[in-house]
Design a protein around this motif. Sequence first.
Motif, PDB file in Angstrom:
ATOM      1  N   CYS A 124       0.834  -1.199   0.000  1.00  0.00           N
ATOM      2  CA  CYS A 124       0.000   0.000   0.000  1.00  0.00           C
ATOM      3  C   CYS A 124       0.870   1.251   0.000  1.00  0.00           C
ATOM      4  N   ILE A 125       1.899   1.263   0.832  1.00  0.00           N
ATOM      5  CA  ILE A 125       2.789   2.420   0.917  1.00  0.00           C
ATOM      6  C   ILE A 125       3.474   2.672  -0.428  1.00  0.00           C
ATOM      7  N   LYS A 126       3.905   1.599  -1.084  1.00  0.00           N
ATOM      8  CA  LYS A 126       4.624   1.735  -2.361  1.00  0.00           C
ATOM      9  C   LYS A 126       3.706   2.070  -3.531  1.00  0.00           C
ATOM     10  N   ASN A 127       2.470   1.569  -3.495  1.00  0.00           N
ATOM     11  CA  ASN A 127       1.625   1.639  -4.682  1.00  0.00           C
ATOM     12  C   ASN A 127       0.386   2.529  -4.586  1.00  0.00           C
ATOM     13  N   ILE A 128      -0.052   2.838  -3.388  1.00  0.00           N
ATOM     14  CA  ILE A 128      -1.289   3.607  -3.224  1.00  0.00           C
ATOM     15  C   ILE A 128      -1.015   5.015  -2.696  1.00  0.00           C
ATOM     16  N   ILE A 129      -0.164   5.102  -1.681  1.00  0.00           N
ATOM     17  CA  ILE A 129       0.121   6.396  -1.050  1.00  0.00           C
ATOM     18  C   ILE A 129       0.983   7.225  -1.998  1.00  0.00           C
ATOM     19  N   THR A 130       0.512   8.406  -2.302  1.00  0.00           N
ATOM     20  CA  THR A 130       1.201   9.252  -3.281  1.00  0.00           C
ATOM     21  C   THR A 130       2.109  10.285  -2.635  1.00  0.00           C
ATOM     22  N   GLY A 131       2.094  10.376  -1.331  1.00  0.00           N
ATOM     23  CA  GLY A 131       2.872  11.422  -0.668  1.00  0.00           C
ATOM     24  C   GLY A 131       2.087  12.725  -0.608  1.00  0.00           C
ATOM     25  N   ASN A 132       0.853  12.667  -1.047  1.00  0.00           N
ATOM     26  CA  ASN A 132      -0.036  13.820  -1.014  1.00  0.00           C
ATOM     27  C   ASN A 132      -0.318  14.166   0.452  1.00  0.00           C
ATOM     28  N   SER A 133      -0.112  15.408   0.803  1.00  0.00           N
ATOM     29  CA  SER A 133      -0.325  15.807   2.198  1.00  0.00           C
ATOM     30  C   SER A 133      -1.791  15.717   2.601  1.00  0.00           C
ATOM     31  N   ASN A 134      -2.658  15.476   1.643  1.00  0.00           N
ATOM     32  CA  ASN A 134      -4.079  15.301   1.964  1.00  0.00           C
ATOM     33  C   ASN A 134      -4.423  13.844   2.273  1.00  0.00           C
ATOM     34  N   ASP A 135      -3.453  12.934   2.124  1.00  0.00           N
ATOM     35  CA  ASP A 135      -3.708  11.525   2.426  1.00  0.00           C
ATOM     36  C   ASP A 135      -3.614  11.284   3.926  1.00  0.00           C
ATOM     37  N   THR A 136      -4.528  10.449   4.421  1.00  0.00           N
ATOM     38  CA  THR A 136      -4.458   9.975   5.798  1.00  0.00           C
ATOM     39  C   THR A 136      -4.454   8.461   5.750  1.00  0.00           C
ATOM     40  N   LEU A 137      -3.434   7.870   6.334  1.00  0.00           N
ATOM     41  CA  LEU A 137      -3.317   6.423   6.416  1.00  0.00           C
ATOM     42  C   LEU A 137      -3.721   6.023   7.830  1.00  0.00           C
ATOM     43  N   ILE A 138      -4.752   5.212   7.926  1.00  0.00           N
ATOM     44  CA  ILE A 138      -5.261   4.792   9.229  1.00  0.00           C
ATOM     45  C   ILE A 138      -4.941   3.317   9.411  1.00  0.00           C
ATOM     46  N   LEU A 139      -4.157   3.021  10.440  1.00  0.00           N
ATOM     47  CA  LEU A 139      -3.769   1.645  10.739  1.00  0.00           C
ATOM     48  C   LEU A 139      -4.707   1.115  11.818  1.00  0.00           C
ATOM     49  N   LEU A 140      -5.345  -0.012  11.546  1.00  0.00           N
ATOM     50  CA  LEU A 140      -6.338  -0.571  12.468  1.00  0.00           C
ATOM     51  C   LEU A 140      -5.936  -1.966  12.900  1.00  0.00           C
ATOM     52  N   TYR A 141      -5.910  -2.178  14.200  1.00  0.00           N
ATOM     53  CA  TYR A 141      -5.638  -3.510  14.758  1.00  0.00           C
ATOM     54  C   TYR A 141      -6.813  -3.907  15.635  1.00  0.00           C
ATOM     55  N   SER A 142      -7.239  -5.152  15.491  1.00  0.00           N
ATOM     56  CA  SER A 142      -8.352  -5.668  16.281  1.00  0.00           C
ATOM     57  C   SER A 142      -7.834  -6.698  17.276  1.00  0.00           C
ATOM     58  N   ILE A 143      -8.019  -6.416  18.564  1.00  0.00           N
ATOM     59  CA  ILE A 143      -7.672  -7.396  19.595  1.00  0.00           C
ATOM     60  C   ILE A 143      -8.810  -8.406  19.636  1.00  0.00           C
ATOM     61  N   PRO A 144      -8.495  -9.682  19.379  1.00  0.00           N
ATOM     62  CA  PRO A 144      -9.563 -10.693  19.328  1.00  0.00           C
ATOM     63  C   PRO A 144     -10.304 -10.796  20.657  1.00  0.00           C
ATOM     64  N   VAL A 164      -0.532   9.727   9.594  1.00  0.00           N
ATOM     65  CA  VAL A 164      -0.688   8.327   9.972  1.00  0.00           C
ATOM     66  C   VAL A 164      -1.377   8.294  11.329  1.00  0.00           C
ATOM     67  N   GLU A 165      -2.506   7.603  11.373  1.00  0.00           N
ATOM     68  CA  GLU A 165      -3.265   7.447  12.613  1.00  0.00           C
ATOM     69  C   GLU A 165      -3.329   5.967  12.959  1.00  0.00           C
ATOM     70  N   THR A 166      -3.434   5.673  14.241  1.00  0.00           N
ATOM     71  CA  THR A 166      -3.559   4.278  14.671  1.00  0.00           C
ATOM     72  C   THR A 166      -4.810   4.113  15.517  1.00  0.00           C
ATOM     73  N   ILE A 167      -5.442   2.979  15.321  1.00  0.00           N
ATOM     74  CA  ILE A 167      -6.641   2.641  16.097  1.00  0.00           C
ATOM     75  C   ILE A 167      -6.509   1.186  16.531  1.00  0.00           C
ATOM     76  N   VAL A 168      -6.749   0.941  17.821  1.00  0.00           N
ATOM     77  CA  VAL A 168      -6.796  -0.417  18.347  1.00  0.00           C
ATOM     78  C   VAL A 168      -8.184  -0.604  18.938  1.00  0.00           C
ATOM     79  N   GLU A 169      -8.874  -1.627  18.473  1.00  0.00           N
ATOM     80  CA  GLU A 169     -10.228  -1.926  18.954  1.00  0.00           C
ATOM     81  C   GLU A 169     -10.279  -3.362  19.459  1.00  0.00           C
ATOM     82  N   HIS A 170     -11.244  -3.649  20.300  1.00  0.00           N
ATOM     83  CA  HIS A 170     -11.489  -5.011  20.785  1.00  0.00           C
ATOM     84  C   HIS A 170     -12.665  -5.586  20.018  1.00  0.00           C
ATOM     85  N   GLY A 171     -12.539  -6.835  19.598  1.00  0.00           N
ATOM     86  CA  GLY A 171     -13.654  -7.511  18.954  1.00  0.00           C
ATOM     87  C   GLY A 171     -13.211  -8.358  17.785  1.00  0.00           C
TER      88      GLY A 171
END
Length: 173
Positions: free
Chosen positions: A28-48, A105-112
């Motif tokens: 995704c970083i190599k092929n989707i993110i353009t370096g555009n300052s308007n891009d927000t990459l949100i990283l999501l992890y789900s705790i089972p 770059v934002e990070t989110i950790v959720e349970h579920g």
Amino acid sequence: MADAAAKERKILVAVDESEESSYALSWCIKNIITGNSNDTLILLYSIPPRAVYSTLDGTGEKDHPEGYLFSSDILATMERYSSEVAQCVMEKAKRACEALNGVKVETIVEHGDARDVICQAAEKLHVDMLVMGSHGYGVIKRAFLGSVSNHCAQNVKCPVLIVKKPKTEGRSK
């Protein structure tokens, strides 16, 4: 075209501790993110979700009204371990994003359950795209374990990009 380049894009990347997830993020970083300052990459992890175990002999009712086989100490240890795994996964994912200049770059950790967490986050955050890895389960494993990526592709309203890690020579299934 200048207007399209200036549009803010929110890209949600579902991450976990697997190689497939790491590959999907780097792809995704190599092929989707353009370096555009308007891009927000949100990283999501789900705790089972924690499995609930009941006593097998039926005596748990009197001794353990809550029905758990594990003591609260063990449950607290399991909870701590899950949080530590989430923190490690997020730190690794953030390190992969360090070279992105101007991208938020934002990070989110959720349970579920990951299926529900990812679908709900995509909808709540109004993301433009969901990127996730594919574990490449065979038919039998997929039947028993289910496919998170397939579930999300069927239920998320935004475009979903499922990135498959290329098979390497000598790798057995």
